[in-house]
Design a protein around this motif. Structure first.
Motif, PDB file in Angstrom:
ATOM      1  N   LYS A  44      32.418 -64.009 -22.795  1.00 37.41           N
ATOM      2  CA  LYS A  44      33.781 -63.571 -23.134  1.00 37.41           C
ATOM      3  C   LYS A  44      34.401 -62.806 -21.958  1.00 37.41           C
ATOM      4  CE  LYS A  44      36.311 -60.856 -26.614  1.00 37.41           C
ATOM      5  NZ  LYS A  44      36.818 -59.781 -25.742  1.00 37.41           N
ATOM      6  N   GLY A  45      33.609 -61.929 -21.341  1.00 39.09           N
ATOM      7  CA  GLY A  45      34.111 -61.161 -20.201  1.00 39.09           C
ATOM      8  C   GLY A  45      34.488 -62.053 -19.036  1.00 39.09           C
ATOM      9  N   LEU A  46      33.682 -63.096 -18.794  1.00 44.05           N
ATOM     10  CA  LEU A  46      33.981 -64.014 -17.701  1.00 44.05           C
ATOM     11  C   LEU A  46      35.274 -64.771 -17.968  1.00 44.05           C
ATOM     12  CD1 LEU A  46      33.278 -65.377 -15.043  1.00 44.05           C
ATOM     13  CD2 LEU A  46      31.805 -66.967 -16.308  1.00 44.05           C
ATOM     14  N   ARG A  47      35.479 -65.207 -19.224  1.00 43.95           N
ATOM     15  CA  ARG A  47      36.727 -65.907 -19.560  1.00 43.95           C
ATOM     16  C   ARG A  47      37.935 -65.011 -19.321  1.00 43.95           C
ATOM     17  NH1 ARG A  47      33.704 -67.582 -24.051  1.00 43.95           N
ATOM     18  NH2 ARG A  47      34.887 -66.172 -25.422  1.00 43.95           N
ATOM     19  N   GLU A  48      37.794 -63.720 -19.656  1.00 44.21           N
ATOM     20  CA  GLU A  48      38.906 -62.782 -19.458  1.00 44.21           C
ATOM     21  C   GLU A  48      39.223 -62.610 -17.972  1.00 44.21           C
ATOM     22  OE1 GLU A  48      37.512 -59.287 -21.373  1.00 44.21           O
ATOM     23  OE2 GLU A  48      38.060 -59.956 -23.402  1.00 44.21           O
ATOM     24  N   ILE A  49      38.170 -62.515 -17.138  1.00 45.21           N
ATOM     25  CA  ILE A  49      38.379 -62.340 -15.694  1.00 45.21           C
ATOM     26  C   ILE A  49      39.020 -63.598 -15.108  1.00 45.21           C
ATOM     27  CG2 ILE A  49      37.250 -61.899 -13.478  1.00 45.21           C
ATOM     28  CD1 ILE A  49      34.974 -60.566 -15.113  1.00 45.21           C
ATOM     29  N   GLU A  50      38.518 -64.758 -15.518  1.00 36.96           N
ATOM     30  CA  GLU A  50      39.080 -66.009 -14.997  1.00 36.96           C
ATOM     31  C   GLU A  50      40.529 -66.175 -15.433  1.00 36.96           C
ATOM     32  OE1 GLU A  50      35.254 -68.934 -14.420  1.00 36.96           O
ATOM     33  OE2 GLU A  50      36.076 -68.740 -16.441  1.00 36.96           O
ATOM     34  N   SER A  51      40.861 -65.737 -16.643  1.00 36.97           N
ATOM     35  CA  SER A  51      42.250 -65.781 -17.099  1.00 36.97           C
ATOM     36  C   SER A  51      43.115 -64.852 -16.266  1.00 36.97           C
ATOM     37  CB  SER A  51      42.319 -65.386 -18.577  1.00 36.97           C
ATOM     38  OG  SER A  51      43.667 -65.331 -19.016  1.00 36.97           O
ATOM     39  N   LEU A  52      42.562 -63.695 -15.911  1.00 40.73           N
ATOM     40  CA  LEU A  52      43.300 -62.728 -15.099  1.00 40.73           C
ATOM     41  C   LEU A  52      43.587 -63.273 -13.710  1.00 40.73           C
ATOM     42  CD1 LEU A  52      44.449 -59.847 -14.782  1.00 40.73           C
ATOM     43  CD2 LEU A  52      42.142 -59.086 -14.188  1.00 40.73           C
ATOM     44  N   PHE A  53      42.581 -63.935 -13.098  1.00 38.91           N
ATOM     45  CA  PHE A  53      42.764 -64.495 -11.760  1.00 38.91           C
ATOM     46  C   PHE A  53      43.463 -65.850 -11.786  1.00 38.91           C
ATOM     47  CE2 PHE A  53      39.322 -61.517 -10.606  1.00 38.91           C
ATOM     48  CZ  PHE A  53      39.895 -60.947  -9.484  1.00 38.91           C
ATOM     49  N   GLY A  54      43.460 -66.491 -12.942  1.00 42.82           N
ATOM     50  CA  GLY A  54      44.117 -67.782 -13.060  1.00 42.82           C
ATOM     51  C   GLY A  54      43.362 -68.917 -12.417  1.00 42.82           C
ATOM     52  N   ALA A  70      36.677 -70.492  -5.123  1.00 42.33           N
ATOM     53  CA  ALA A  70      37.475 -69.305  -5.452  1.00 42.33           C
ATOM     54  C   ALA A  70      36.568 -68.175  -5.914  1.00 42.33           C
ATOM     55  CB  ALA A  70      38.496 -69.652  -6.534  1.00 42.33           C
ATOM     56  N   GLY A  71      35.530 -68.526  -6.660  1.00 40.72           N
ATOM     57  CA  GLY A  71      34.585 -67.517  -7.126  1.00 40.72           C
ATOM     58  C   GLY A  71      33.887 -66.804  -5.993  1.00 40.72           C
ATOM     59  N   GLU A  72      33.525 -67.556  -4.952  1.00 44.47           N
ATOM     60  CA  GLU A  72      32.860 -66.932  -3.802  1.00 44.47           C
ATOM     61  C   GLU A  72      33.766 -65.907  -3.131  1.00 44.47           C
ATOM     62  OE1 GLU A  72      31.636 -70.137  -1.324  1.00 44.47           O
ATOM     63  OE2 GLU A  72      29.861 -70.617  -2.538  1.00 44.47           O
ATOM     64  N   LEU A  73      35.072 -66.196  -3.060  1.00 43.66           N
ATOM     65  CA  LEU A  73      36.026 -65.234  -2.501  1.00 43.66           C
ATOM     66  C   LEU A  73      36.077 -63.975  -3.349  1.00 43.66           C
ATOM     67  CD1 LEU A  73      39.010 -67.591  -1.552  1.00 43.66           C
ATOM     68  CD2 LEU A  73      37.449 -66.447   0.023  1.00 43.66           C
ATOM     69  N   VAL A  74      36.165 -64.158  -4.663  1.00 43.81           N
ATOM     70  CA  VAL A  74      36.250 -63.008  -5.566  1.00 43.81           C
ATOM     71  C   VAL A  74      34.952 -62.199  -5.531  1.00 43.81           C
ATOM     72  CG1 VAL A  74      36.467 -62.314  -7.982  1.00 43.81           C
ATOM     73  CG2 VAL A  74      37.955 -64.098  -7.059  1.00 43.81           C
ATOM     74  N   ILE A  75      33.817 -62.898  -5.515  1.00 39.99           N
ATOM     75  CA  ILE A  75      32.514 -62.208  -5.503  1.00 39.99           C
ATOM     76  C   ILE A  75      32.370 -61.362  -4.247  1.00 39.99           C
ATOM     77  CG2 ILE A  75      30.013 -62.576  -5.328  1.00 39.99           C
ATOM     78  CD1 ILE A  75      30.600 -65.194  -7.045  1.00 39.99           C
ATOM     79  N   ALA A  76      32.736 -61.921  -3.083  1.00 34.97           N
ATOM     80  CA  ALA A  76      32.622 -61.173  -1.827  1.00 34.97           C
ATOM     81  C   ALA A  76      33.481 -59.920  -1.862  1.00 34.97           C
ATOM     82  CB  ALA A  76      33.022 -62.061  -0.653  1.00 34.97           C
TER      83      ALA A  76
END
Length: 312
Positions: A44-54, A70-76
């Motif tokens: 659920k938390g991951l879905r919320e973060i992905e919705s926030l980043f679009g 895109a995830g690698e950019l956000v993770i870094a």
């Protein structure tokens, strides 16, 4: 409201922690265990973060998750921000206690137990050295810690095999010295009595103790053989640990190739002997890596100055 304002209004550090932990853990269940959350809560938390980043941050696979581009950019960036928060907490704690900020040093083990103590000894002789935290390990992991801010200064070999994974933006790579690499064996080994330089055509048939590919020492040997039209060595023993390789060589289990600084004490004691080489590897440059912003002030600048004096 622009994207920056939207993220500042909605993004929470706990969400960044979830993304970073999930990238390390590889599965939602493992991430949940690390964060004391249920698997459902992580999902659920991951879905919320992905919705926030679009944008999708992870590919969902049958056996776990893998970051998208895109995830690698956000993770870094998440790791960098989390590290900054941790460093802020450390700085505030040190400020309250009146202690000097901790100098965080990273490097491969053979430099951490040879050159780093010598540099710190010089710092101590010059005044009051800061508290120090030393992190040893594989360069790919150490470089990630450097990029995240968990390490202030890295001392390492300046070769593509060592620094190839580092993203150089914002960092200085400064050569402070070089280190010769030598072949050594036990005093009882037949080659210990040799005085004439040994050709690699003869050396390659000996029992060797070497790290596995693609470590720098292994590739150095293979490059020397390739230049002479010789096939690669099949080591008798493979080990990634320099101390283990020295111990194995001391027990006459084979030859090994290591930086001279790693062998110096054993050569002085006579528990190892240098094998003369007809063609020796070129000395390997040793470099400090640090952020541009740390070049001329604080503990990093003092560590640089000490390294330049004793390694030049």
């Amino acid at each position: 409201m622009n994207d920056t304002q939207r993220l500042m209004a909605s993004l929470r550090m706990r969400q960044l922690e979830l993304v970073s932990t999930l990238a390390d853990a590889g599965t939602m269940r493992a991430a949940g265990l690390a964060l004391c959350l249920s698997t459902a809560a992580v999902s659920k938390g991951l879905r919320e973060i992905e919705s926030l980043f679009g944008v999708a941050l992870f590919h969902r696979l049958p056996r776990g998750v893998v970051a998208t581009s895109a995830g690698e950019l956000v993770i870094a960036r998440a790791r960098l921000l989390l590290s900054e928060v941790g460093q802020l907490a450390d700085a505030l704690r040190e400020n309250r206690s009146g202690a000097n900020p901790t100098l965080k040093i990273g490097g491969p083990p053979f430099l951490a137990w040879t050159w780093v103590p010598a540099i710190l000894q010089h710092l101590q002789a010059e005044g009051h050295p800061p508290p120090v935290r030393i992190t040893e390990g594989r360069l790919v992991d150490i470089c990630r810690k450097l990029e995240a801010g968990d390490i202030d200064v890295l001392i390492t070999m300046n070769t593509p095999s060592e620094l190839g994974a580092l993203k150089p933006d914002g960092f200085v790579i400064e050569q402070v010295g070089s280190e010769p690499w030598i072949a050594v064996c036990a005093p009882g080994h037949p080659l210990a009595r040799r005085r004439e330089p040994m050709p690699w055509a003869d050396l390659r048939t000996e029992a060797w103790i070497l790290p596995p590919r693609p470590t720098h020492a292994r590739m150095m040997v293979e490059q020397l053989l390739l230049q002479q039209g010789l096939p690669p060595i099949a080591p008798a023993i493979e080990s990634t640990n320099a101390i283990t390789n020295l111990e194995l060589a001391e027990r006459s289990l084979g030859l090994t190739l290591l930086a001279r600084c790693a062998c110096a004490d054993r050569l002085a004691r006579g528990t190892l002997v240098e094998v003369p080489l007809a063609t020796a590897p070129a000395p390997v440059p040793i470099a400090l890596v640090y952020r541009f912003s740390a070049a001329h002030h604080g503990a990093v600048a003092a560590f640089r100055a000490a390294a330049q004096k004793i390694m030049a």
